[in-house]
Design an enzyme around this catalytic site. Structure first.
Site, PDB file in Angstrom:
ATOM      1  N   LEU A 222       2.157   3.741  -3.559  1.00 18.85           N
ATOM      2  CA  LEU A 222       3.465   3.578  -4.198  1.00 18.85           C
ATOM      3  C   LEU A 222       3.281   2.725  -5.442  1.00 18.85           C
ATOM      4  CD1 LEU A 222       6.027   2.371  -1.469  1.00 18.85           C
ATOM      5  CD2 LEU A 222       6.086   4.546  -2.691  1.00 18.85           C
ATOM      6  N   HIS A 223       3.819   3.160  -6.567  1.00 14.95           N
ATOM      7  CA  HIS A 223       3.761   2.273  -7.738  1.00 14.95           C
ATOM      8  C   HIS A 223       4.886   2.497  -8.745  1.00 14.95           C
ATOM      9  CE1 HIS A 223       2.083   5.801  -9.731  1.00 14.95           C
ATOM     10  NE2 HIS A 223       2.392   5.217 -10.856  1.00 14.95           N
ATOM     11  N   ARG A 224       5.662   3.574  -8.578  1.00 19.25           N
ATOM     12  CA  ARG A 224       6.672   3.876  -9.602  1.00 19.25           C
ATOM     13  C   ARG A 224       7.715   2.767  -9.652  1.00 19.25           C
ATOM     14  NH1 ARG A 224       5.402   8.301 -12.559  1.00 19.25           N
ATOM     15  NH2 ARG A 224       4.088   9.543 -11.224  1.00 19.25           N
ATOM     16  N   ARG A 258       1.273  -3.634  -9.274  1.00 17.99           N
ATOM     17  CA  ARG A 258       2.726  -3.747  -9.479  1.00 17.99           C
ATOM     18  C   ARG A 258       3.447  -3.898  -8.132  1.00 17.99           C
ATOM     19  NH1 ARG A 258       6.850  -1.893 -12.925  1.00 17.99           N
ATOM     20  NH2 ARG A 258       5.435  -1.001 -14.456  1.00 17.99           N
TER      21      ARG A 258
END
Ligand code: UD1
Length: 384
Positions: A222-224, A258
């Site tokens: 997950l990074h968005r 992030r």
């Protein structure tokens, strides 16, 4: 001919590697070798987000590193443009080749066009239709400016036609990332899951990972910003992972910088890290990620590149987004992926269904491992 190729962030490296290898092969057979310069903007700078990929994929060290680093979008794009303009004025290349949709792609295509240099975009024509995604802005601007648009699938050609791009500017070449997958899959197959885990633990906590086997774990990335930057969105996803996924099977989770920062900020990190069935890993190198993908029962991701790799490997994939610029990977096009957004009810429904599925690889047209050759040929053919 002089070409400057540009990379900036992790998903660029597997796209540029086959293109550079192709130039090197071409140069061995010609009296007029291409002069190639590789520029790294430095958007991703940690070894695990950048250097590892150069080493594993045999990418030569960048000739020039702009050292742009982190920052807001305007800072990253602005700093890149200022530094890249100086390179262009000095080197005066015939072509600037950009890949994908990261900030480097946008910044360098704009700068090149203002210097009247031809731009070639590899992976042109992808559209999510969601202008709130920074990558969609990058794609639209880059494609509007590019002289030569090299597309990964037919749907991308259709998108470009709707925007008024004429046939002479675009060539359907296939998916260059699959060149890298095909070149490295045998190597990845030989790695054991145990090795991947031992080499990439996020911390020193002793979790029981000895019995993790193929087809018995979930793999997550997950990074968005749309998934990780707001607590109201991220927390329910984390609750679902803890309460409904980790109870059935171990979760392997290579965590993006992030996302780690956001989990810490929202006070969720300790619970995730200490959970006995959630194995946090450092960002993985190319071979290790490919290996885990080959053996996963299910992938949960918001990465576009992994959606594509799941299609070729056949890993059932839940894409935690409401739209995708890569519809060819979705099950309605025969692919392995389904869009689930970030609504937990929807994620749950598709998760339960996907668990019943067997691995089912498919190969969209021209995702054949030979795309880089077609890219270089399109550049050589241009205006001939
Ligand atoms: C970028 C790309 C995205 C791609 C993703 C893959 C854009 C607009 N986005 O998003 O398309 O899918 O990369 O990873 O170009 N950081 C580190 N170490 C690094 C790099 C970043 O700690 O080596 C931190 C930064 O300080 C920042 C965060 O990670 O806080 C995000 O990095 P950034 O480059 O802004 O974008 P990504 O989310 O990685």
């Amino acid at each position: 001919m002089k070409i400057i190729s540009v990379v900036g962030a992790r998903p660029n490296f597997m796209k540029i590697a086959p293109f550079i290898h192709e130039i090197n092969n071409y140069n061995k057979t010609t009296a007029n070798p291409i002069q190639h310069i590789l520029v790294h903007t430095g958007q991703h700078y940690d070894d695990r987000m950048s250097q590892t990929f150069f080493e594993q994929l045999n990418i030569p060290t960048a000739d020039i590193n702009l050292g742009v680093g982190s920052g807001s979008h305007a800072e990253q794009v602005g700093h890149t443009m200022i530094a890249f303009e100086k390179i262009l004025k000095k080197e005066k290349p015939d072509w600037v080749v950009v890949v994908g949709d990261v900030n480097a792609t946008l910044a360098c295509s704009v700068t090149a066009k203002k210097e009247w240099i031809k731009v070639c975009h590899i992976e042109a024509g992808l559209r999510s239709g969601d202008i709130t995604m920074p990558e969609e802005v990058n794609r639209l601007v880059t494609d509007r400016l590019s002289d030569l648009l090299l597309t990964p699938d037919y749907l991308s050609n259709e998108n470009l036609k709707k925007e008024g791009v004429t046939d002479d500017r675009m060539v359907f070449v296939g998916n260059i990332m699959i060149d890298t997958l095909e070149a490295n899959r045998h190597r990845a197959e030989k790695i054991s899951i145990k090795e991947v885990l031992q080499n990439n633990y996020f911390d020193n906590s002793q979790k029981n990972t000895l019995n993790i086997e193929n087809e018995h774990y979930a793999l997550i990335t997950l990074h968005r910003p749309s998934n990780v930057d707001e607590k109201e969105v991220l927390e329910p996803i984390i609750r679902f992972l803890i309460d409904e996924v980790a109870v059935n099977q171990p979760i392997l989770w290579p965590i993006h910088p992030r996302t780690q920062k956001q989990l810490v900020q929202f006070g969720l990190f300790d619970e995730v890290q200490s959970h006995p069935n959630i194995i946090l890993l450092q960002p993985l190198g190319y071979f290790d990620m490919l290996r885990l993908n080959m053996g996963a029962k299910i992938m949960l991701t918001d990465s576009g590149g992994l959606q594509e790799e799941c299609t070729i490997l056949g890993t059932p994939c839940l894409t935690l987004r409401w739209n995708t610029e890569r519809p060819v990977t979705l099950k309605e096009h025969g692919g392995a992926s389904v869009l689930v957004g970030n609504n937990v009810n929807r994620i749950r429904e598709e998760y339960n269904e996907a668990l019943q599925k067997q691995r089912a690889p498919i190969r969209p047209p021209l995702w054949d491992g030979q795309t880089a050759g077609r890219c270089l040929q399109a550049i050589l053919n241009y205006n001939q």
